[in-house]
Design a protein around this motif. Sequence first.
Motif, mmCIF file in Angstrom:
data_model
loop_
_atom_site.group_PDB
_atom_site.id
_atom_site.type_symbol
_atom_site.label_atom_id
_atom_site.label_comp_id
_atom_site.label_asym_id
_atom_site.label_seq_id
_atom_site.Cartn_x
_atom_site.Cartn_y
_atom_site.Cartn_z
ATOM 1 N N ASN A 16 -7.123 4.880 8.729
ATOM 2 C CA ASN A 16 -7.528 3.471 8.631
ATOM 3 C C ASN A 16 -7.455 2.758 9.986
ATOM 4 O O ASN A 16 -8.431 2.144 10.431
ATOM 5 N N LYS A 49 4.684 12.321 3.060
ATOM 6 C CA LYS A 49 4.593 11.421 4.218
ATOM 7 C C LYS A 49 5.418 10.152 3.999
ATOM 8 O O LYS A 49 5.997 9.614 4.934
ATOM 9 N N GLY A 53 8.136 9.715 6.643
ATOM 10 C CA GLY A 53 7.800 8.536 7.457
ATOM 11 C C GLY A 53 8.795 7.406 7.218
ATOM 12 O O GLY A 53 9.297 6.791 8.155
ATOM 13 N N VAL A 84 1.451 -0.107 8.721
ATOM 14 C CA VAL A 84 2.756 -0.658 8.331
ATOM 15 C C VAL A 84 3.520 0.426 7.575
ATOM 16 O O VAL A 84 3.013 0.977 6.598
ATOM 17 N N ALA A 86 7.256 0.948 5.803
ATOM 18 C CA ALA A 86 8.500 0.271 5.409
ATOM 19 C C ALA A 86 8.567 -1.136 6.017
ATOM 20 O O ALA A 86 9.582 -1.523 6.591
ATOM 21 N N GLN A 113 -2.291 -1.858 6.090
ATOM 22 C CA GLN A 113 -1.197 -1.746 5.127
ATOM 23 C C GLN A 113 -1.759 -1.677 3.716
ATOM 24 O O GLN A 113 -2.930 -1.973 3.504
ATOM 25 N N ALA A 114 -0.896 -1.288 2.778
ATOM 26 C CA ALA A 114 -1.349 -1.135 1.395
ATOM 27 C C ALA A 114 -1.004 -2.350 0.555
ATOM 28 O O ALA A 114 -1.626 -2.605 -0.478
HETATM 29 C C1 LIG Z 1 5.771 6.270 5.460
HETATM 30 C C2 LIG Z 1 4.852 5.195 4.973
HETATM 31 C C3 LIG Z 1 5.377 3.949 4.661
HETATM 32 C C4 LIG Z 1 4.526 2.911 4.250
HETATM 33 N N1 LIG Z 1 5.078 1.679 4.016
HETATM 34 C C5 LIG Z 1 4.256 0.640 3.677
HETATM 35 C C6 LIG Z 1 4.783 -0.677 3.502
HETATM 36 O O1 LIG Z 1 5.980 -0.935 3.645
HETATM 37 N N2 LIG Z 1 3.928 -1.679 3.157
HETATM 38 C C7 LIG Z 1 2.587 -1.462 2.995
HETATM 39 O O2 LIG Z 1 1.863 -2.408 2.696
HETATM 40 N N3 LIG Z 1 2.038 -0.223 3.186
HETATM 41 C C8 LIG Z 1 2.841 0.828 3.514
HETATM 42 N N4 LIG Z 1 2.294 2.086 3.726
HETATM 43 C C9 LIG Z 1 0.842 2.275 3.584
HETATM 44 C C10 LIG Z 1 0.092 2.280 4.937
HETATM 45 O O3 LIG Z 1 0.531 1.240 5.774
HETATM 46 C C11 LIG Z 1 -1.411 2.094 4.733
HETATM 47 O O4 LIG Z 1 -1.912 3.066 3.853
HETATM 48 C C12 LIG Z 1 -2.197 2.120 6.040
HETATM 49 O O5 LIG Z 1 -3.536 1.721 5.784
HETATM 50 C C13 LIG Z 1 -2.192 3.480 6.698
HETATM 51 O O6 LIG Z 1 -2.824 3.432 7.953
HETATM 52 P P1 LIG Z 1 -3.457 4.764 8.635
HETATM 53 O O7 LIG Z 1 -4.514 5.259 7.672
HETATM 54 O O8 LIG Z 1 -4.032 4.306 9.929
HETATM 55 O O9 LIG Z 1 -2.366 5.763 8.801
HETATM 56 C C14 LIG Z 1 3.129 3.137 4.115
HETATM 57 C C15 LIG Z 1 2.609 4.410 4.409
HETATM 58 C C16 LIG Z 1 3.451 5.439 4.841
HETATM 59 C C17 LIG Z 1 2.888 6.792 5.157
#
Ligand SMILES: Cc1cc2nc3c(=O)[nH]c(=O)nc-3n(C[C@H](O)[C@H](O)[C@H](O)COP(=O)(O)O)c2cc1C
Length: 164
Positions: A16, A49, A53, A84, A86, A113-114
């Motif tokens: 993402n 992950k 992570g 994001v 944690a 973030q999710a």
């Molecule tokens: C270890 C880990 C922890 C996460 N913690 C959160 C969180 O605290 N809050 C949130 O909104 N998303 C959280 N996510 C979801 C990611 O932030 C989200 O899917 C993001 O789009 C991933 O970006 P990327 O595809 O560039 O890796 C977490 C994901 C992972 C792998």
Amino acid sequence: MNQGKVLIIYYSLTGNTKLMAEEIAKITGGDVLQLKPKNSDVKPKGFMKFVWGGRQVKMGSMPELMPYDDNFDQYETIILGTPVWASRYVPVFHTFLSEQKIKNKKIAMFCCQAGGSDGKTFGKMKGMLEGNDFIGEIALQDPQKKGLETAYERIRSWIGDILA
Ligand SMILES: Cc1cc2nc3c(=O)[nH]c(=O)nc-3n(C[C@H](O)[C@H](O)[C@H](O)COP(=O)(O)O)c2cc1C
């Protein structure tokens, strides 16, 4: 746009943040620095992950990074992008921000973030980047899942605003 030379620095595990960084590079004509850990022990596929992570964040881990060019003198604006984890920026940025001395730059931040908010991500990043001018921040919700086109539109409009 009148932003001087732009550098986009990002990390992405599941794509993402990478897609958003590449879009920003396209719009701004900026250079891109992708941060990569030396040991990629957190894998993009599957549930583990979240375990590994999340653990790295809780332990305050600073994974060693692959070598990168750290001469940022030529850049006026630096845009930082992180997923994001944690409620914070990823451990790879913990390493990067701890080993870098970035000063007197225009700084913008984006995150993917999710859950709907950046949590403590931007606040903590700013804490590590004192002595810079913060020009903007934006949180995007899982672009690949929620709709890439909407995310690209938000990014384009954000960049237009902050680099006007
Ligand atoms: C270890 C880990 C922890 C996460 N913690 C959160 C969180 O605290 N809050 C949130 O909104 N998303 C959280 N996510 C979801 C990611 O932030 C989200 O899917 C993001 O789009 C991933 O970006 P990327 O595809 O560039 O890796 C977490 C994901 C992972 C792998």
